[in-house]
Design an enzyme around this catalytic site. Structure first.
Site, short mmCIF file in Angstrom:
data_model
loop_
_atom_site.label_atom_id
_atom_site.label_comp_id
_atom_site.label_asym_id
_atom_site.label_seq_id
_atom_site.Cartn_x
_atom_site.Cartn_y
_atom_site.Cartn_z
N ARG A 163 92.32 10.52 113.82
CA ARG A 163 93.34 11.10 112.93
C ARG A 163 94.24 10.80 112.25
O ARG A 163 95.40 10.37 112.15
CB ARG A 163 94.26 10.47 114.16
CG ARG A 163 93.97 11.14 116.08
CD ARG A 163 94.65 12.82 115.64
NE ARG A 163 93.97 13.78 117.36
CZ ARG A 163 92.48 13.40 117.18
NH1 ARG A 163 91.23 13.04 116.51
NH2 ARG A 163 92.35 13.81 118.81
N SER A 238 98.43 15.04 121.87
CA SER A 238 98.25 13.78 122.08
C SER A 238 99.59 13.12 121.34
O SER A 238 100.00 12.90 120.08
CB SER A 238 97.22 13.27 121.94
OG SER A 238 97.10 13.36 122.98
N GLU A 334 100.54 8.93 117.79
CA GLU A 334 100.39 9.70 116.87
C GLU A 334 100.86 10.71 116.33
O GLU A 334 100.61 11.73 115.56
CB GLU A 334 99.12 11.05 117.71
CG GLU A 334 98.39 11.70 116.66
CD GLU A 334 97.28 12.74 117.85
OE1 GLU A 334 96.43 12.17 118.32
OE2 GLU A 334 97.17 13.80 117.82
N1 EPU Z 1 91.99 10.06 130.92
C1 EPU Z 1 93.02 9.09 132.04
N2 EPU Z 1 93.75 10.24 132.72
C2 EPU Z 1 94.80 11.04 131.71
C3 EPU Z 1 94.35 11.63 130.51
C4 EPU Z 1 92.61 10.46 130.46
O1 EPU Z 1 92.17 8.16 132.44
O2 EPU Z 1 95.81 11.32 132.15
C5 EPU Z 1 90.93 9.23 130.91
C6 EPU Z 1 89.86 10.34 131.41
O3 EPU Z 1 89.57 10.66 132.62
C7 EPU Z 1 88.32 9.89 130.33
C8 EPU Z 1 89.41 9.46 128.91
O4 EPU Z 1 90.74 9.18 129.53
O5 EPU Z 1 88.11 8.83 130.56
C9 EPU Z 1 89.75 10.45 127.75
O6 EPU Z 1 90.19 11.25 128.16
P1 EPU Z 1 90.28 12.91 127.44
O7 EPU Z 1 89.02 12.99 127.53
O8 EPU Z 1 91.20 13.60 128.17
O9 EPU Z 1 91.06 12.61 126.04
P2 EPU Z 1 91.61 11.47 125.75
O10 EPU Z 1 91.08 10.57 124.71
O11 EPU Z 1 92.99 11.23 126.76
C10 EPU Z 1 91.46 12.96 122.94
C11 EPU Z 1 92.49 13.52 122.39
C12 EPU Z 1 92.67 14.90 122.29
C13 EPU Z 1 91.62 15.97 122.96
C14 EPU Z 1 91.27 15.06 123.66
C15 EPU Z 1 89.76 15.96 124.30
C16 EPU Z 1 93.69 11.50 120.73
C17 EPU Z 1 94.66 10.98 120.76
N3 EPU Z 1 93.70 12.69 121.96
O12 EPU Z 1 92.20 12.59 124.34
O13 EPU Z 1 93.84 15.40 121.18
O14 EPU Z 1 91.90 17.22 122.92
O15 EPU Z 1 90.24 13.48 123.74
O16 EPU Z 1 88.60 15.42 123.01
O17 EPU Z 1 92.65 11.50 120.23
C18 EPU Z 1 96.09 15.73 120.14
O18 EPU Z 1 94.99 15.26 119.37
O19 EPU Z 1 96.75 16.10 120.26
C19 EPU Z 1 94.63 16.29 121.44
C20 EPU Z 1 95.68 16.96 122.44
#
Ligand code: EPU
Length: 338
Positions: A163, A238, A334
């Site tokens: 990012r 995010s 972010e």
């Molecule tokens: N998780 C939780 N609770 C939550 C959200 C996530 O426990 O409320 C856990 C999930 O269960 C999983 C882990 O965290 O084990 C990762 O969750 P997820 O796959 O939803 O991805 P994320 O790390 O929360 C990132 C990006 C998103 C992108 C998703 C999918 C960042 C800051 N965010 O989210 O990007 O859509 O992966 O690849 O890197 C954005 O940047 O605006 C964005 C939405």
């Protein structure tokens, strides 16, 4: 290019906050930038908005806002395996991805339904479901507002990180992205299906030999199930980055919370799922005044309407402090706060 004086930016930020700028100017082509340069516009404060999906507006802005509406797409080169294609910075990101999928150009399908414009994609190095846009970017064309010249930056010049890129740093704020060139496959697409939910979603849809269109559809379905549509509920995706944490700090947190969610980075660092930290700390679904934490994805802060940007920034700081107190981990924003 008719500038609008004392314009509201409500329509131009996906949180939907109503702040004003002293003048608002739409840029439709590169000549508009040259004209502004000739009028010494860039000697004064200015900022650029594309889709407005990664900014938090907390106060009126005394400078000029440029709306990047540089449109169009054109092919740079092509052979039987791949295509290098350029899209104007003002093109809608999701429509760009759909256009590529429709033409069977592979590489961007995992990035379906991300709000915003093409021009923001290198700034943020947008990423989702196992892909970062840097892996597909050949070059970025920019307008240098100090010299009045257009310059093409290679992928390496942009110094992409998670990012992150040079465009986020103060010393490069004089560069305006005008177009981005992507390298995409025409045959033998390298599908990225490893990100947990994608496989599951394809199975649900009874797809066993996925095409890039299937992957795009799966990503769209997953995003719709977790992430709020900014047209319905104000948000900026995010709000926090997933923090990259030093091993000793991580080990201390893991000792207290053995089920902490993390991803390997290198021998001395891991990336921790900020959504997990925020949910575990009890913030998911939290509401205060006109703002809150999304009930399905704790990384997303939401604006229910009628609120002020400061409500989001103070909630974000409260969460930051609480996560630090509970896990010893510092969360970074972010979203850019203006
Ligand atoms: N998780 C939780 N609770 C939550 C959200 C996530 O426990 O409320 C856990 C999930 O269960 C999983 C882990 O965290 O084990 C990762 O969750 P997820 O796959 O939803 O991805 P994320 O790390 O929360 C990132 C990006 C998103 C992108 C998703 C999918 C960042 C800051 N965010 O989210 O990007 O859509 O992966 O690849 O890197 C954005 O940047 O605006 C964005 C939405």
């Amino acid at each position: 290019m008719n500038p609008i004086k004392n314009a509201s930016l409500k329509k131009y930020n996906t949180f939907g906050f109503d702040v004003q700028c002293s003048h608002l100017i739409e840029i439709h082509n590169e000549t508009d930038l040259l004209e502004l340069y000739a009028e010494d516009f860039f000697d004064n404060h200015f900022r650029v908005i594309g889709g407005g999906s990664n900014i938090l507006l907390t106060r009126n802005y005394s400078g000029g806002i440029l709306l990047n509406r540089l449109m169009g797409h054109w092919m740079e080169s092509e052979d039987e395996h791949s295509i290098d294609i350029t899209f104007g910075a003002g093109e809608n990101w999701h429509q760009t991805v759909l256009h590529c999928v429709k033409n069977n150009w592979g590489g961007l399908e995992n990035l379906s339904l991300i709000p915003g414009c093409v021009g923001a994609s290198p700034i943020q190095n947008i990423g989702a479901y196992g892909i970062e846009v840097k892996d597909k970017i050949v070059s970025v064309r920019v307008f240098d507002t100090t010299s009045g010249e257009f310059v093409i930056l290679s992928n390496e010049d942009c110094r992409f990180g998670y990012r992150d890129s040079i465009f986020k740093r103060a010393e490069y704020k004089h560069l305006i992205v005008t177009s981005v060139t992507f390298h995409l496959s025409k045959i033998n697409h390298e599908l990225k299906l490893n990100y947990g939910d994608i496989q599951h979603e394809l199975k649900q849809q009874n797809v066993s030999q996925p095409t890039i269109a299937d992957v795009s559809n799966a990503v769209i379905a997953i995003r719709r199930s977790k992430l709020p549509d900014p047209a319905v509920l104000g948000n900026s995706g995010s709000f926090f980055k997933n923090p990259v944490v030093e091993m000793d700090i991580f080990k201390a947190a893991q000792l207290k919370y053995p089920e902490i969610k993390w991803f390997p980075v290198d021998e001395t660092h891991v990336k921790v799922a900020a959504g997990w930290l925020i949910e575990t700390a009890g913030w998911k679904g939290f509401k205060k005044g006109n703002v809150g934490v999304h009930e399905k994805q704790a990384l997303v802060l939401v604006h229910f309407g009628g609120g002020k940007g400061e409500e989001i920034s103070s909630l974000a700081r409260e969460i930051q402090t609480d996560i630090h107190d509970k896990f010893g981990i510092v969360l970074e924003f972010e979203v850019n706060i203006w």
